[in-house]
Design a protein around this motif. Structure first.
Motif, PDB file in Angstrom:
ATOM      1  N   THR A   3       0.836  -1.203   0.000  1.00  0.00           N
ATOM      2  CA  THR A   3       0.000   0.000   0.000  1.00  0.00           C
ATOM      3  C   THR A   3       0.868   1.250   0.000  1.00  0.00           C
ATOM      4  OG1 THR A   3      -1.711  -1.170   1.254  1.00  0.00           O
ATOM      5  CG2 THR A   3      -1.835   1.218   1.233  1.00  0.00           C
ATOM      6  N   LEU A   4       1.916   1.254   0.801  1.00  0.00           N
ATOM      7  CA  LEU A   4       2.811   2.411   0.870  1.00  0.00           C
ATOM      8  C   LEU A   4       3.582   2.588  -0.430  1.00  0.00           C
ATOM      9  CD1 LEU A   4       4.221   1.917   4.480  1.00  0.00           C
ATOM     10  CD2 LEU A   4       2.341   3.400   3.750  1.00  0.00           C
ATOM     11  N   GLN A   5       3.999   1.498  -1.038  1.00  0.00           N
ATOM     12  CA  GLN A   5       4.724   1.589  -2.308  1.00  0.00           C
ATOM     13  C   GLN A   5       3.836   2.194  -3.398  1.00  0.00           C
ATOM     14  OE1 GLN A   5       5.797  -2.545  -2.598  1.00  0.00           O
ATOM     15  NE2 GLN A   5       7.807  -2.250  -1.639  1.00  0.00           N
ATOM     16  N   LYS A   6       2.563   1.782  -3.435  1.00  0.00           N
ATOM     17  CA  LYS A   6       1.636   2.332  -4.431  1.00  0.00           C
ATOM     18  C   LYS A   6       1.306   3.792  -4.130  1.00  0.00           C
ATOM     19  CE  LYS A   6       1.287  -1.375  -6.912  1.00  0.00           C
ATOM     20  NZ  LYS A   6       1.841  -1.418  -8.295  1.00  0.00           N
ATOM     21  N   LEU A   7       1.254   4.135  -2.855  1.00  0.00           N
ATOM     22  CA  LEU A   7       1.066   5.543  -2.487  1.00  0.00           C
ATOM     23  C   LEU A   7       2.233   6.373  -2.997  1.00  0.00           C
ATOM     24  CD1 LEU A   7      -0.182   7.924  -0.896  1.00  0.00           C
ATOM     25  CD2 LEU A   7       1.009   7.054   1.138  1.00  0.00           C
ATOM     26  N   ASN A   8       3.447   5.879  -2.812  1.00  0.00           N
ATOM     27  CA  ASN A   8       4.624   6.603  -3.275  1.00  0.00           C
ATOM     28  C   ASN A   8       4.616   6.756  -4.795  1.00  0.00           C
ATOM     29  OD1 ASN A   8       7.361   7.745  -2.855  1.00  0.00           O
ATOM     30  ND2 ASN A   8       8.002   5.927  -4.003  1.00  0.00           N
ATOM     31  N   GLN A   9       4.234   5.700  -5.508  1.00  0.00           N
ATOM     32  CA  GLN A   9       4.162   5.786  -6.967  1.00  0.00           C
ATOM     33  C   GLN A   9       3.150   6.833  -7.406  1.00  0.00           C
ATOM     34  OE1 GLN A   9       3.448   1.916  -8.690  1.00  0.00           O
ATOM     35  NE2 GLN A   9       5.172   0.973  -7.617  1.00  0.00           N
ATOM     36  N   MET A  10       2.008   6.865  -6.732  1.00  0.00           N
ATOM     37  CA  MET A  10       0.989   7.851  -7.090  1.00  0.00           C
ATOM     38  C   MET A  10       1.504   9.269  -6.856  1.00  0.00           C
ATOM     39  SD  MET A  10      -1.508  10.151  -6.010  1.00  0.00           S
ATOM     40  CE  MET A  10      -1.787   9.809  -4.262  1.00  0.00           C
ATOM     41  N   LEU A  11       2.177   9.490  -5.723  1.00  0.00           N
ATOM     42  CA  LEU A  11       2.682  10.825  -5.415  1.00  0.00           C
ATOM     43  C   LEU A  11       3.827  11.230  -6.335  1.00  0.00           C
ATOM     44  CD1 LEU A  11       2.578  10.695  -1.510  1.00  0.00           C
ATOM     45  CD2 LEU A  11       1.005  11.897  -3.037  1.00  0.00           C
ATOM     46  N   GLU A  12       4.581  10.273  -6.840  1.00  0.00           N
ATOM     47  CA  GLU A  12       5.615  10.587  -7.831  1.00  0.00           C
ATOM     48  C   GLU A  12       4.981  11.169  -9.087  1.00  0.00           C
ATOM     49  OE1 GLU A  12       7.686   6.960  -8.472  1.00  0.00           O
ATOM     50  OE2 GLU A  12       9.144   7.290  -6.870  1.00  0.00           O
ATOM     51  N   GLU A  13       3.830  10.637  -9.472  1.00  0.00           N
ATOM     52  CA  GLU A  13       3.148  11.092 -10.685  1.00  0.00           C
ATOM     53  C   GLU A  13       2.285  12.329 -10.446  1.00  0.00           C
ATOM     54  OE1 GLU A  13       0.940   7.780 -12.135  1.00  0.00           O
ATOM     55  OE2 GLU A  13       2.699   6.472 -12.315  1.00  0.00           O
ATOM     56  N   ARG A  14       1.842  12.520  -9.185  1.00  0.00           N
ATOM     57  CA  ARG A  14       0.954  13.649  -8.866  1.00  0.00           C
ATOM     58  C   ARG A  14       1.599  14.522  -7.790  1.00  0.00           C
ATOM     59  NH1 ARG A  14      -4.298  12.848 -10.727  1.00  0.00           N
ATOM     60  NH2 ARG A  14      -4.451  15.065 -10.238  1.00  0.00           N
ATOM     61  N   PRO A  15       2.609  15.323  -8.155  1.00  0.00           N
ATOM     62  CA  PRO A  15       3.344  16.114  -7.153  1.00  0.00           C
ATOM     63  C   PRO A  15       2.468  17.127  -6.417  1.00  0.00           C
ATOM     64  CG  PRO A  15       3.930  16.765  -9.400  1.00  0.00           C
ATOM     65  CD  PRO A  15       3.151  15.496  -9.514  1.00  0.00           C
ATOM     66  N   GLU A  16       1.330  17.494  -7.000  1.00  0.00           N
ATOM     67  CA  GLU A  16       0.467  18.472  -6.333  1.00  0.00           C
ATOM     68  C   GLU A  16      -0.118  17.956  -5.027  1.00  0.00           C
ATOM     69  OE1 GLU A  16      -2.277  16.483  -9.461  1.00  0.00           O
ATOM     70  OE2 GLU A  16      -0.148  16.896  -9.128  1.00  0.00           O
ATOM     71  N   TYR A  17      -0.055  16.634  -4.812  1.00  0.00           N
ATOM     72  CA  TYR A  17      -0.611  16.054  -3.590  1.00  0.00           C
ATOM     73  C   TYR A  17       0.446  15.803  -2.509  1.00  0.00           C
ATOM     74  CZ  TYR A  17      -4.719  15.050  -6.488  1.00  0.00           C
ATOM     75  OH  TYR A  17      -5.813  15.151  -7.317  1.00  0.00           O
TER      76      TYR A  17
END
Length: 360
Positions: free
Chosen positions: A304-318
């Motif tokens: 879950t944390l790894q996927k969260l990190n991947q999402m934040l890499e793609e969406r820096p606004e969050y």
């Protein structure tokens, strides 16, 4: 954004003393079993529902997965089951108000409760010392003015409510929703009804299509959620489908509903395949921003944390909207919460550093 800037917990369940600062929009709690993750969500819910004396028993019923929780079961909310030391919770909100709540189990003489005793039974010393009342005593401090309130609930000797007193002249402006880890314990019906009334069905439909591209629509019929799939002529009841879809829909619907400004999600990964984690995280952040909501999540899943990190890499606004807290009971300092921002999460994922427990 409304909601919590911090929280301080004393003598609640397994927590002796814990203070957590610097909450953001989406806050994630990590930790080993019995580290207090779920207890923090319960404390946040109590701080929003201070005027509702039914709430502690409701919370206990959710935790025990039983709808027959008695008043004495609330002793489990007292640290080490010491009923003489009251659980206390304090918080500062983003609107600069301060809150403090204390729980008390006590005896209150109640003529109605005594009248409920079987005919011929006389009060005894045991009757007089029977802990029959929960009191929720709380203060709200704003602009150097403090107002005090009290709500309470009294039960008779059979355990049925005999007197309930919500806090008078108190109006709560926040609304919190708690999604438990029990996959069968919640339904999205109320959230979906509200979204349909507000003509916001498309928001949920778009998120559902990301979960399963075959989904074309959804409806609420007799308070039951149904979805439409390509190639099938009739709608299908969601509660007859897989756990993953139900869990995903529960979280997305609660995130999209603008009525509730605080969302509490326990063990977010329950029932979900890891391939859905990234989609769900993006939905939570996007919907929290669009509805001006604050979200609190517990997890013990590294994926879950790894996927969260991947999402934040793609969406820096969050990235600045996220905080991680690892909970640990230390030998020298007791209960502690170690804070990480996006940079800490990113570095841990890149170097395979364990965040779920400092002790591991």
């Amino acid at each position: 954004m409304d909601g919590f800037k911090n929280i301080e917990i004393n003598n609640f369940r397994g927590i002796d003393h814990l203070k957590i600062d610097d909450f953001s929009r989406v806050n994630i709690f990590l930790g080993q079993n019995s580290s207090g993750k779920s207890s923090i969500l319960e404390c946040l819910l109590l701080m929003v529902g201070m005027s509702n004396p039914d709430l502690p028993q409701t919370i206990n019923s959710i935790r025990s997965r039983s709808y027959h929780s008695s008043l004495l079961d609330l002793g489990y909310m007292f640290h080490n089951y010491d009923l003489k030391v009251s659980p206390e919770i304090s918080s500062e909100m983003f609107d600069e108000t301060k809150r403090h709540l204390a729980l008390y189990l006590t005896y209150v003489f109640d003529e109605k409760s005594q009248a409920d005793m079987p005919t011929g039974q006389l009060p005894t010393s045991e009757t007089k010392t029977f802990l029959n009342t929960l009191k929720m005593v709380f203060d709200i401090e704003s602009n150097q003015q403090k107002n005090s309130y009290e709500s309470s609930i009294t039960v008779n000797q059979q355990g049925f409510n005999s007197n309930k007193k919500p806090a008078e002249s108190y109006l709560e402006k926040n609304s919190a929703v708690y999604l438990s880890s029990d996959l069968g314990g919640s339904t999205p019906a109320n959230d979906l009804i509200e979204l349909a009334k507000r003509k916001r069905k498309d928001i949920v439909t778009e998120r559902l299509k990301l979960f399963d591209s075959r989904i074309t629509t959804w409806e609420i019929l007799n308070s039951v959620a149904y979805i439409g799939l390509e190639g099938i002529d009739q709608l299908l009841a969601v509660n007859m489908m897989g756990d993953g879809l139900r869990r995903y829909l529960n979280i997305v619907a609660a995130s999209a509903n603008p009525i509730n400004n605080i969302l509490l999600i326990d063990e977010i990964e329950n029932g979900l395949h890891y391939s859905a984690y990234k989609k769900l995280w993006e939905a939570i952040f996007a919907l929290a921003v669009s509805t001006n909501k604050q979200v609190f999540v517990t997890t013990h899943s590294k994926e879950t944390l790894q996927k969260l990190n991947q999402m934040l890499e793609e969406r820096p606004e969050y990235r600045n909207e996220m905080r991680l807290y690892t909970l640990e009971n230390t030998l020298k300092k007791g209960d502690q919460a170690y804070k990480y921002t996006y940079e800490g999460l990113s570095g841990a994922c890149e170097n395979d550093i364990e965040l779920r427990s400092i002790a591991l």
